[in-house]
Enzyme design. Structure first.
Site, PDB file in Angstrom:
ATOM      1  N   GLY A 250       4.857  -1.433   2.465  1.00 49.30           N
ATOM      2  CA  GLY A 250       4.107  -0.201   2.278  1.00 49.30           C
ATOM      3  C   GLY A 250       4.998   1.026   2.245  1.00 49.30           C
TER       4      GLY A 250
ATOM      5  N   HIS B 192       0.822  -1.212   0.000  1.00 53.22           N
ATOM      6  CA  HIS B 192       0.000   0.000   0.000  1.00 53.22           C
ATOM      7  C   HIS B 192       0.860   1.268   0.000  1.00 53.22           C
ATOM      8  CE1 HIS B 192       0.846   0.696   4.303  1.00 53.22           C
ATOM      9  NE2 HIS B 192       0.749  -0.608   4.424  1.00 53.22           N
ATOM     10  N   ASP B 193       0.378   2.265  -0.722  1.00 53.02           N
ATOM     11  CA  ASP B 193       0.961   3.606  -0.745  1.00 53.02           C
ATOM     12  C   ASP B 193       2.336   3.663  -1.411  1.00 53.02           C
ATOM     13  OD1 ASP B 193      -1.129   5.065   0.915  1.00 53.02           O
ATOM     14  OD2 ASP B 193      -0.495   3.534   2.340  1.00 53.02           O
TER      15      ASP B 193
END
Length: 255
Positions: free
Chosen positions: A137, A119-120
Site C-alpha cells: 500500500g 491500496h492507495d
C-alpha cells in the site's frame, strides 16, 4: 460484444463498443472507456474507472476491496487512464480513507501476470511491472518505471521516474529517478543508461546525470552536501529531477 454469461450490474457504465468475455462480473459504480476489452472470468468492482482501450485478461481482479485491516467498507476508488494492459491473475485494489481514498494509475502501463497493486498506490505513465511484482500500500511509481519479475516494494516507498529494478529485488527504501537497483536488500548499480538512451535523453543530460550520480554515491558526501553540489554545478531539468527525487525521500534512499 458482451457474452451472454457475463454479469454486469445495471449501474455500471460501459462505452457502447466495450467487449466483455464469458463469466466476467462487473459491479455497480464501474466505468469502462471506449475501445476496451475485458476478457473471461474477470471481476471488476467499483467505484472504479478504467480509461479508453483498457485490456484486461482472464482471472484478473480489478477494483476489489483492499487488504488493509482498517478498511471498513468505505466507498474508495480505483482510477486508471487509457491504454493500460492488465494480464492474467493481476490484482489491483482500491484506496483507503486513511490515505487519499484512491488508487491512481496513469496511462500505457503494462501489468504482467499476477502483479499486485496495493491500496492507495500512485503509478505514473508507461510503466512495466513484470510477472508477480508486488506493490504494498501507498507506493508511488514515477513514469517509465520498470520492475523485474518477483520484485517487491515496501509500503510508502517512492520509486523514481525512469528507474529500473532487477528481478527479485526487495525494495524497502526510496529509489531515486534514473537509477538501476537490484538485490535483497536492493542496492544501486548505476544509472539506467540503456533505458535513458532509448527514451532520447541527450548526451549532455546523460553526462550531467553521471556526475550527479557520482556526487551522491561515490564521493562520500552526505545527501545534503551532494544535493547542494548538484544544484551548484548543473541547471538541467534532468539533474533537478534527480535531486528532487532524493530530496523528497522520507524512508532514505537505496544505496
Amino acid at each position: 460484444m458482451i457474452h451472454s454469461t457475463a454479469l454486469i450490474d445495471p449501474a455500471a457504465r460501459l462505452a457502447d463498443d466495450v467487449e466483455v468475455g464469458p463469466f466476467t462480473v462487473i459491479g455497480p459504480d464501474v466505468e469502462v472507456g471506449a475501445g476496451s476489452r475485458i476478457g473471461p472470468h474477470v471481476v471488476i468492482k467499483g467505484p472504479t474507472v478504467l480509461g479508453e482501450r483498457t485490456r484486461v485478461f482472464q482471472f484478473a481482479s480489478v477494483g476489489e476491496d483492499c487488504q488493509d485491516k482498517k478498511y471498513a467498507g468505505e466507498p474508495t476508488r480505483l482510477v486508471m487512464g487509457d491504454d493500460n494492459v492488465i494480464r492474467e491473475g493481476a490484482t489491483l485494489h482500491r484506496g483507503t480513507v486513511q490515505d487519499r481514498g484512491e488508487t491512481t494509475i496513469g496511462s500505457r502501463n503494462l501489468f504482467m501476470a499476477y502483479v499486485h497493486v496495493g491500496h492507495d498506490c500512485v503509478i505514473g505513465n508507461d510503466c512495466i511491472l513484470a510477472n508477480q511484482v508486488t506493490l504494498a500500500g501507498h507506493v508511488h511509481l514515477g513514469d517509465f518505471v520498470i520492475l523485474g519479475g518477483l520484485s517487491a516494494i515496501h509500503q510508502f516507498c517512492h520509486f523514481g521516474a525512469h528507474a529500473m529494478a532487477g528481478g527479485g529485488s526487495i525494495i524497502t527504501k526510496d529509489t531515486p529517478a534514473y537509477v538501476m537497483i537490484n538485490g535483497n536488500p536492493a542496492q544501486v548499480h548505476g544509472l539506467n543508461l540503456v533505458g535513458l538512451r532509448r527514451r532520447g535523453f541527450s548526451n549532455e543530460a546523460l553526462r550531467a546525470l553521471g556526475e550527479a550520480y557520482k556526487l551522491v554515491y561515490r564521493q562520500g558526501l552526505t545527501v545534503a552536501q551532494a544535493l547542494t553540489e548538484i544544484r551548484a554545478r548543473f541547471s538541467l531539468p534532468e539533474t533537478e529531477a534527480f535531486a528532487t527525487s532524493i530530496e523528497a525521500s522520507t524512508r532514505g534512499i537505496v544505496r
